[in-house]
Every structure is written in structure tokens, then in C-alpha cells.
Design an enzyme around this catalytic site. Structure first.
Site, PDB file in Angstrom:
ATOM      1  N   LYS A 283      47.346  39.685  62.156  1.00 56.28           N
ATOM      2  CA  LYS A 283      47.034  39.836  63.464  1.00 56.28           C
ATOM      3  C   LYS A 283      46.714  41.164  63.962  1.00 56.28           C
ATOM      4  O   LYS A 283      46.952  42.091  63.352  1.00 56.28           O
ATOM      5  CB  LYS A 283      48.474  39.249  64.271  1.00 56.28           C
ATOM      6  CG  LYS A 283      48.688  37.677  63.976  1.00 56.28           C
ATOM      7  CD  LYS A 283      49.995  37.374  64.660  1.00 56.28           C
ATOM      8  CE  LYS A 283      50.595  35.956  64.619  1.00 56.28           C
ATOM      9  NZ  LYS A 283      49.440  35.039  65.151  1.00 56.28           N
ATOM     10  N   ARG A 357      52.434  25.483  60.886  1.00 52.63           N
ATOM     11  CA  ARG A 357      52.094  24.108  60.058  1.00 52.63           C
ATOM     12  C   ARG A 357      52.669  23.811  58.590  1.00 52.63           C
ATOM     13  O   ARG A 357      52.848  22.758  58.097  1.00 52.63           O
ATOM     14  CB  ARG A 357      50.562  23.675  60.152  1.00 52.63           C
ATOM     15  CG  ARG A 357      49.704  24.446  59.502  1.00 52.63           C
ATOM     16  CD  ARG A 357      48.276  24.375  60.056  1.00 52.63           C
ATOM     17  NE  ARG A 357      48.115  25.208  61.616  1.00 52.63           N
ATOM     18  CZ  ARG A 357      47.074  25.217  62.132  1.00 52.63           C
ATOM     19  NH1 ARG A 357      45.977  24.636  61.927  1.00 52.63           N
ATOM     20  NH2 ARG A 357      47.156  26.091  63.129  1.00 52.63           N
TER      21      ARG A 357
END
Length: 501
Positions: A283, A357
Site C-alpha cells: 500500500k 477475502r
């Protein structure tokens, strides 16, 4: 803070400060009319020169003749014709915040007796507790004692009495207040866990906090799977995320048995990424400190299990929290890697920052063993949800419309709203992979929807809903911090499932 009910005449209440509502344009509410009569019209006279126009505007009066409280805080509810829930919430929060910086210790309020058409007085009582606790909350556990004392009120609030003129609603109001306190404690727990930094709130720390809660309630059983346990089960997707971290992953299992032994449980699954740097798909550095909030879904599940146990709700509930860190390392997932999930389905990892996920899909498969009547997963899953809905509503997707409708209604009733997005079959093709059963991302378009499409492939054996709380779980900027959402929504849903009226 302590909460109680009083029915003695409003003007005779003994309190450090009494909070009463007024409308804009010098109009009195029914409760303020009582006080005005007791003071021989003094309130009406004072309001003529006061500027109370918008919700939250206030006027603090001392030693009002005919009023037993030492002080009287008149708080504006806005124009009478426009008076609705939002104005009531603003007025109460403003009053509590103002008096928390005052020398008042014990308060009373008549705001429950100032409803708008269609308002539910019992729900107002419960929400009043939540609003009060929100106004009093401080995230200061990591400050030194000296600085913590500086930021704390010198005269902290100790109690709030709710005045009602109706002698018949006592037990119902008491129950509403009890619910409000349990939910507020859950919200505060979710905030406390999420506001802690990643070097303190690790997966192991999160597991220990869940165990502590389990020891406090006989109906709550807490167990934790470590990496060896998950390896034996074949949870390859979940374990792949923790490979880049020195902190071992944990799967926290909280089982509450409040219903009949034969009744199937509801399962809550909460994403517990205690820190998410994105892995190899790193990130940007700016704002990365906020990635400690990537476990807000897991925190909300732990908080709900605590609240349900406190209230002894007559239902069975399972909380599952996969906890991990996602960091770059030589052993971390690489773009292009393929992992095998607990379900046997294979996943091509195109972006290591789509890791939530991966830990959720194995946990959804694990939830099958409990034969749940419904499964709800809660996750700070996608930035796309923030783009779509901002910080007002959580994203909701489901494979069962009845379950979705229940959650939407619970969000409206608790002022913790969600908004449903489509889960159409046409979106599934975006997850196609030439090398595995599916990819872990679906391209630029419809990111929140394709993330839910991914999860739906592991939720085919039960009624399932997904709450994307990326925009609602925390606030950024100067006042950054966890919000405790969606604990109120989930608790309203669970109260309804438990038969609460």
C-alpha cells in the site's frame, strides 16, 4: 455512567442539571411547558431573548425558580415542523458533550418525552444510552497517565436519569436501557480493540481478549485454532496471508448457547486483519497507519458475542474471527501464486492486498460444520465501497433476499444503516482465471461487488449476507478513530431474531 428511570414531578427532580428540549422560535415542548408553569413563566420569558434556532443550540440556566435541579439546560430540537430523529440525536449528543465538560455529575433529561410522530419511546431510551456513551468515549489507553488525566474531565459524569410521566412503561424502559448499556459496552469494546496499534493488538492479543470474555459468561465457549490446526484442516487460503508475518494467524471461535440445544445457530464471521500493509502489493505509505483498523469486522463480532451474552438472549450464536497480519516478506504471497482453499477450490492471487477475502473464504467454509441458519460476514473489505457509499452506509450483498431485508430493516431501526448492492451472476465472470478456479480480484469495475462474488462461491450451502464496512468502521482525519459500527445494526438484527418486540 449509570442510567435509571424517574417518574417524580419534573420540576421536583433533584439533579446537578436537567436537560429539557425546546423548539426553534421560542416554542416549548410538552416537558418544557411543565417547567415553565412551575417557574411562573420564567422559561418563556428567557427564551424570548435567546438564540436557539438549530438542533444542538443550548441555553444553560442556574437556580431557576420552581425547578428542583441546580441547573437547567434548554437544548434546541430545531423547528417543530421539521423535528425528526436526526435533530433529537444531535440535541442529546450536544447536551451530554457540553455537560461532560461542566461540573455536573448527575444529570436528568426529559428528552424521551419529546418524540416525533411515529417515534418508538423504548427504542429512544436504548439509543439515548448509545448516544451518551458515544459522547463520553475516549481512546486514551495508550497515553501516559499524566496526559490521560489532562484530557479527562475533572468532574466526569456519573449518572443520567430518564424522566417519564407514564407509570405503566417502567419495566419496558428498564429493559430498553439494559439493552442500550450492553450494546454500548459492545460498541466501546469494538472501538477499544480497533484503536489499539498493530504492535499491541496482534492476532494472539485478539484471541486472548476473546478468551477473557468467554471466562465471564457460562453460556459462552471460546476456542482458538493455531496455524498447525489450520494446516491440518487444509485452510490454505487463510494461512497464505500470514506467511509474510512473524505473528502467527489465529482462528477465534466463540460459541454462545442461549437457545434450545436443537436450534441451529446464526454465525457471524469477522475479518480480523490486525495490520494490513498490502503484502508484496504494498500500500502507499500515506495513511498506512489506518490499516490497524482492518480488523474492525472481527472486533464487531467479538463485541456482539459479549453483548449477546450480557443480555442472555434466547438464541444460539457462533462468532468466527480469522486473525492475521498481511506484511511483505520473502515467504509472503506473490502476485501469480495459486493457493488451495479449505473448500478445495483454487485461487490465483493477482493482488496480495486483496487478502481479506482469502481469510474469510476459508472461514466461511469452516462455518458449514455448525449448520447455521444464517451467516453474516463483516469486513473492511474494499476501498471501492468507500467510493460508492462514503461513510454513511455499509455495503450489503446477499444470496438470500429475506436475510438482506432483515439486515436493512435492522440498520434503519438502529441508525446504523446499510445499502444493498447487486450480486448478479454477470459479475462472476470478472473473477475468471486461466490457471485456477478463480482469481482473487475482478478488475477495476465494481470492486465491492466482485469481492462479494468471490465470497459467495464459499457460501453456497447456507443463507449468507456480506457487510462491507470499509467506509463506516472508522473515521479518518484529525478525529480519526473507530466507530464501533456495525455493532448496533447486528445487535438489532439479533434482538429481532431472539423475539424482542
Amino acid at each position: 455512567m449509570d442510567y435509571s428511570i424517574t417518574r417524580q414531578p419534573l420540576s421536583e427532580l433533584k439533579a446537578d442539571c436537567l436537560i429539557s428540549g425546546v423548539f426553534a422560535n421560542h416554542k416549548l415542548t410538552s416537558a418544557s411547558q411543565r417547567l415553565d408553569q412551575a417557574s411562573n413563566g420564567a422559561l418563556a420569558d428567557l427564551l424570548k431573548t435567546a438564540h436557539l434556532d438549530k438542533p444542538g443550540d443550548s441555553l444553560l440556566l442556574h437556580q431557576v425558580s420552581g425547578v428542583g435541579a441546580k441547573k437547567l439546560l434548554l437544548v434546541c430540537l430545531g423547528p417543530k415542523k421539521e423535528y425528526k430523529a436526526a435533530a433529537w440525536r444531535t440535541a442529546l449528543a450536544s447536551a451530554i458533550g457540553q455537560l461532560n465538560a461542566d461540573k455536573s455529575r448527575r444529570l436528568a433529561t426529559s428528552l424521551l418525552d419529546d418524540p416525533w410522530p411515529g417515534a418508538d419511546g423504548l427504542r429512544l431510551a436504548r439509543e439515548a444510552v448509545l448516544i451518551s456513551e458515544e459522547a463520553l468515549y475516549r481512546a486514551d489507553s495508550c497515553k501516559s497517565a499524566k496526559n490521560r488525566d489532562k484530557a479527562s474531565p475533572k468532574y466526569p459524569l456519573q449518572g443520567l436519569q430518564f424522566w417519564t410521566p407514564d407509570p405503566t412503561d417502567g419495566s419496558a424502559l428498564e429493559s430498553a436501557i439494559e439493552q442500550g448499556q450492553a450494546i454500548a459496552q459492545g460498541v466501546n469494546l469494538a472501538k477499544d480493540l480497533a484503536n489499539l496499534p498493530g504492535n499491541i493488538c496482534t492476532p494472539s492479543y485478539l484471541a486472548e481478549q476473546a478468551k477473557k470474555i468467554g471466562k465471564q459468561h457460562k453460556a459462552l465457549k471460546v476456542s482458538v485454532l493455531d496455524e498447525d490446526d489450520m494446516e491440518q484442516l487444509g485452510m490454505g487460503a487463510l494461512l497464505s496471508v500470514s506467511h509474510g508475518s512473524r505473528q502467527p494467524a489465529k482462528l477465534i471461535i466463540m460459541e454462545y448457547a442461549g437457545g434450545k440445544a436443537s436450534a441451529k445457530p446464526i454465525a457471524l464471521v469477522g475479518k480480523g486483519l490486525t495490520f494490513d500493509a498490502g503484502g508484496i502489493s504494498l500500500k502507499p505509505g500515506a495513511g498506512m497507519d489506518e490499516m490497524k483498523y482492518d480488523m474492525c469486522g472481527g472486533a464487531s463480532v467479538i463485541a456482539c458475542l459479549q453483548a449477546v451474552a450480557e443480555l442472555k438472549l434466547p438464541l444460539n450464536l457462533v462468532g468466527l474471527v480469522p486473525a492475521s497480519e498481511n506484511l511483505p516478506d520473502g515467504a509472503a504471497n506473490k502476485p501469480g501464486d495459486i493457493v488451495t482453499s479449505l473448500s478445495g477450490q483454487t485461487i490465483e492471487i493477482l493482488n496480495t492486498d486483496a487478502e481479506g477475502r482469502l481469510i474469510l473464504c476459508d472461514t466461511l467454509t469452516y462455518a458449514e460444520r455448525f449448520e447455521p441458519t444464517a451467516v453474516i460476514d463483516i469486513a473492511t473489505l474494499t476501498g471501492a465501497c468507500i467510493v460508492a457509499l462514503g461513510d454513511q452506509a455499509s455495503g450489503l450483498l446477499a444470496n438470500d433476499q429475506a436475510l438482506a431485508d432483515e439486515l436493512l430493516a435492522a440498520g434503519q431501526a438502529s441508525n446504523d444503516r446499510a445499502w444493498q448492492l447487486p450480486l448478479w451472476e454477470e459479475y462472476q465472470k470478472q473473477l475468471d482465471s486461466p490457471f485456477a478456479d478463480m482469481a482473487n480480484i475482478g478488475g477495476k469495475g465494481a470492486g465491492s461487488i466482485t469481492a462479494a462474488c468471490f465470497l459467495s462461491r464459499f457460501a453456497e450451502k447456507f443463507h449468507w449476507a456480506h457487510l462491507d464496512i470499509a467506509g463506516t468502521a472508522w473515521k479518518s482525519g484529525d478525529k480519526k478513530g473507530a466507530t464501533g459500527r456495525p455493532v448496533p445494526l447486528l445487535m438489532q438484527f439479533l434482538l429481532q431474531r431472539a423475539g424482542d418486540k
